[in-house]
Design a protein around this motif. Structure first.
Motif, mmCIF file in Angstrom:
data_model
loop_
_atom_site.group_PDB
_atom_site.id
_atom_site.type_symbol
_atom_site.label_atom_id
_atom_site.label_comp_id
_atom_site.label_asym_id
_atom_site.label_seq_id
_atom_site.Cartn_x
_atom_site.Cartn_y
_atom_site.Cartn_z
ATOM 1 N N GLN A 6 2.399 4.527 5.819
ATOM 2 C CA GLN A 6 2.130 3.612 4.659
ATOM 3 C C GLN A 6 2.252 3.800 3.605
ATOM 4 O O GLN A 6 2.163 3.300 2.560
ATOM 5 N N ALA A 9 5.278 6.280 2.246
ATOM 6 C CA ALA A 9 6.058 5.057 2.148
ATOM 7 C C ALA A 9 6.134 4.144 0.737
ATOM 8 O O ALA A 9 6.392 4.512 0.203
ATOM 9 N N LEU A 28 4.335 -2.463 4.266
ATOM 10 C CA LEU A 28 5.678 -1.956 4.611
ATOM 11 C C LEU A 28 6.756 -3.232 4.280
ATOM 12 O O LEU A 28 7.491 -3.055 3.955
#
Length: 91
Positions: A6, A9, A28
């Motif tokens: 996470q 990302a 997310l």
């Protein structure tokens, strides 16, 4: 342990996108909700390992301790550092 998925990302999303605020920490779910192609930048991204480590730390601190213990235990078990019968990290 490396980087949390996470955190990676979150960091990669911010290399070429912003939500119009100064906020840099997104879950997310928040990234999915807020992302629009119109806010993607045309300029080249610059990788900053210091910022990635900071982002990873932010995400680590946001994880409840029980969940973090589970994650660490799984990683240690996969790496052969501990077994199921050792310590608080393995449930």
């Amino acid at each position: 342990m490396g980087y949390l998925p996470q955190a990676m990302a979150n960091y990669l999303a911010l290399l070429g996108w912003g939500d119009g605020t100064e906020n840099e920490f997104f879950t997310l779910e928040q990234l999915v909700e807020k992302f629009t192609i119109e806010r993607v930048n045309k300029s080249g991204a610059i990788f900053d390992s210091t910022k990635l480590r900071w982002m990873n730390g932010q995400h680590l601190r946001s994880i409840p301790s029980e969940e973090l213990n589970r994650i660490i235990g799984e990683r240690w078990k996969d790496a052969g550092i501990t077994t199921e019968s050792q310590g608080i990290f393995i449930q």
